[in-house]
Design a protein around this motif. Sequence first.
Motif, short mmCIF file in Angstrom:
data_model
loop_
_atom_site.label_atom_id
_atom_site.label_comp_id
_atom_site.label_asym_id
_atom_site.label_seq_id
_atom_site.Cartn_x
_atom_site.Cartn_y
_atom_site.Cartn_z
N PRO A 177 -8.13 5.42 0.59
CA PRO A 177 -8.18 4.54 1.76
C PRO A 177 -7.11 3.47 1.66
CG PRO A 177 -10.01 4.10 0.28
CD PRO A 177 -9.32 5.33 -0.23
N GLU A 178 -6.47 3.22 2.79
CA GLU A 178 -5.46 2.17 2.88
C GLU A 178 -4.29 2.39 1.94
OE1 GLU A 178 -6.80 -1.77 3.56
OE2 GLU A 178 -8.84 -1.10 3.95
N GLY A 179 -4.04 3.64 1.56
CA GLY A 179 -2.89 3.95 0.72
C GLY A 179 -3.07 3.65 -0.75
N ILE A 180 -4.28 3.32 -1.18
CA ILE A 180 -4.52 3.03 -2.60
C ILE A 180 -4.18 4.26 -3.43
CG2 ILE A 180 -6.26 2.45 -4.34
CD1 ILE A 180 -7.79 1.00 -2.07
N LEU A 181 -3.34 4.09 -4.45
CA LEU A 181 -2.95 5.19 -5.31
C LEU A 181 -4.00 5.39 -6.40
CD1 LEU A 181 -0.68 7.24 -5.70
CD2 LEU A 181 0.42 5.60 -7.23
N ILE A 182 -4.51 6.62 -6.50
CA ILE A 182 -5.58 6.94 -7.43
C ILE A 182 -5.17 8.16 -8.22
CG2 ILE A 182 -8.00 7.68 -7.63
CD1 ILE A 182 -8.39 6.24 -4.88
N ARG A 186 0.79 -1.23 0.00
CA ARG A 186 0.00 0.00 0.00
C ARG A 186 0.82 1.27 0.00
NH1 ARG A 186 -4.04 -1.67 4.73
NH2 ARG A 186 -2.06 -2.37 5.55
N ASN A 187 1.97 1.27 0.58
CA ASN A 187 2.74 2.49 0.66
C ASN A 187 3.95 2.51 -0.28
OD1 ASN A 187 1.12 3.87 2.60
ND2 ASN A 187 1.82 2.34 4.07
N ALA A 188 3.93 1.63 -1.26
CA ALA A 188 5.02 1.60 -2.23
C ALA A 188 5.02 2.89 -3.04
CB ALA A 188 4.87 0.40 -3.15
N PRO A 189 6.19 3.39 -3.40
CA PRO A 189 6.25 4.61 -4.22
C PRO A 189 5.75 4.34 -5.64
CG PRO A 189 8.44 3.69 -3.93
CD PRO A 189 7.51 2.88 -3.07
N VAL A 190 5.47 5.42 -6.35
CA VAL A 190 4.87 5.27 -7.69
C VAL A 190 5.77 4.55 -8.67
CG1 VAL A 190 3.01 6.83 -8.31
CG2 VAL A 190 5.18 7.78 -7.70
N ASN A 191 7.05 4.44 -8.41
CA ASN A 191 7.93 3.74 -9.35
C ASN A 191 8.21 2.30 -8.92
OD1 ASN A 191 9.49 4.54 -7.17
ND2 ASN A 191 11.29 5.00 -8.40
N ALA A 192 7.41 1.74 -7.99
CA ALA A 192 7.55 0.34 -7.58
C ALA A 192 6.97 -0.57 -8.66
CB ALA A 192 6.84 0.10 -6.25
N LEU A 193 7.52 -1.75 -8.80
CA LEU A 193 7.01 -2.71 -9.77
C LEU A 193 5.60 -3.15 -9.38
CD1 LEU A 193 10.15 -4.95 -10.30
CD2 LEU A 193 9.23 -3.23 -11.87
N GLY A 194 4.79 -3.44 -10.36
CA GLY A 194 3.44 -3.93 -10.11
C GLY A 194 2.40 -2.85 -10.33
N TYR A 195 1.26 -3.02 -9.66
CA TYR A 195 0.14 -2.10 -9.78
C TYR A 195 0.60 -0.67 -9.52
CZ TYR A 195 -3.78 0.56 -7.83
OH TYR A 195 -4.67 1.55 -7.52
N GLN A 204 -5.03 12.01 0.51
CA GLN A 204 -3.90 12.91 0.60
C GLN A 204 -3.26 13.05 -0.78
OE1 GLN A 204 -1.43 11.15 3.62
NE2 GLN A 204 -2.54 12.19 5.24
N LEU A 205 -2.98 14.28 -1.14
CA LEU A 205 -2.31 14.56 -2.41
C LEU A 205 -0.90 13.99 -2.36
CD1 LEU A 205 -3.04 16.11 -5.02
CD2 LEU A 205 -2.02 18.14 -3.97
N VAL A 206 -0.48 13.27 -3.41
CA VAL A 206 0.84 12.65 -3.44
C VAL A 206 1.90 13.69 -3.79
CG1 VAL A 206 2.30 10.97 -4.64
CG2 VAL A 206 -0.02 10.35 -3.95
N GLY A 207 1.69 14.41 -4.86
CA GLY A 207 2.62 15.45 -5.29
C GLY A 207 1.87 16.76 -5.31
N GLU A 208 1.56 17.22 -6.51
CA GLU A 208 0.78 18.43 -6.66
C GLU A 208 -0.14 18.31 -7.86
OE1 GLU A 208 3.39 21.69 -8.77
OE2 GLU A 208 4.60 20.67 -7.26
N VAL A 209 -1.11 19.18 -7.94
CA VAL A 209 -1.99 19.24 -9.11
C VAL A 209 -1.21 19.94 -10.21
CG1 VAL A 209 -4.15 20.15 -10.04
CG2 VAL A 209 -4.07 19.33 -7.68
N VAL A 210 -1.15 19.32 -11.37
CA VAL A 210 -0.43 19.92 -12.50
C VAL A 210 -1.36 20.04 -13.70
CG1 VAL A 210 1.81 19.02 -11.75
CG2 VAL A 210 0.45 17.70 -13.36
N GLN A 211 -1.00 20.92 -14.60
CA GLN A 211 -1.76 21.08 -15.84
C GLN A 211 -0.89 20.61 -16.98
OE1 GLN A 211 -4.22 24.52 -16.23
NE2 GLN A 211 -3.95 24.59 -18.45
N TYR A 212 -1.44 19.71 -17.79
CA TYR A 212 -0.77 19.24 -18.99
C TYR A 212 -1.33 20.01 -20.18
CZ TYR A 212 0.64 16.34 -22.91
OH TYR A 212 1.15 15.91 -24.11
N GLU A 213 -0.50 20.92 -20.69
CA GLU A 213 -0.89 21.80 -21.78
C GLU A 213 -2.27 22.39 -21.49
OE1 GLU A 213 -0.27 19.55 -25.39
OE2 GLU A 213 1.90 19.47 -25.07
#
Length: 145
Positions: A133-138, A81-90, A113-122
Amino acid sequence: MAVKRMDNVGIVVEDLGATIDFFLELGLELEGRATIEGEWAGRITGLGDQHVEIAMMRTPDGHSRLELSRFLRPPIVADHRNAPVNALGYLRVMFAVDDLDDTLERLGKRGAQLVGEVVQYEDIYRLCYIRGPEGILIGLAQGLR
């Protein structure tokens, strides 16, 4: 053609009720809840004797689903649940939303909780990652066009 559609993405959780509430707040609909157990289920998963509570959450358009599972038996063996975004898998599940700021405010009241920041792509999207909940990355994306 071999694939007709993607039916669902499965996520294992400890607190099924809180996770259902979170995804209801996001805008998904509870399609149903069930208990899965028996020899046939254990043959599919390779876990043998298993007992699992599941909830199927559906997006409003009816095309995508999340299957939330809480294992009663056998016990959980790993925690990613708390693996960073560059961890293998889901990595994450991405949802398109109408109003990113409103969504963040509502989900923040449910512990997101916001992981980084809100960004605008173009001039196409506003995007962010949150931990639900439970650290699920969304991922959340608001179209700008």
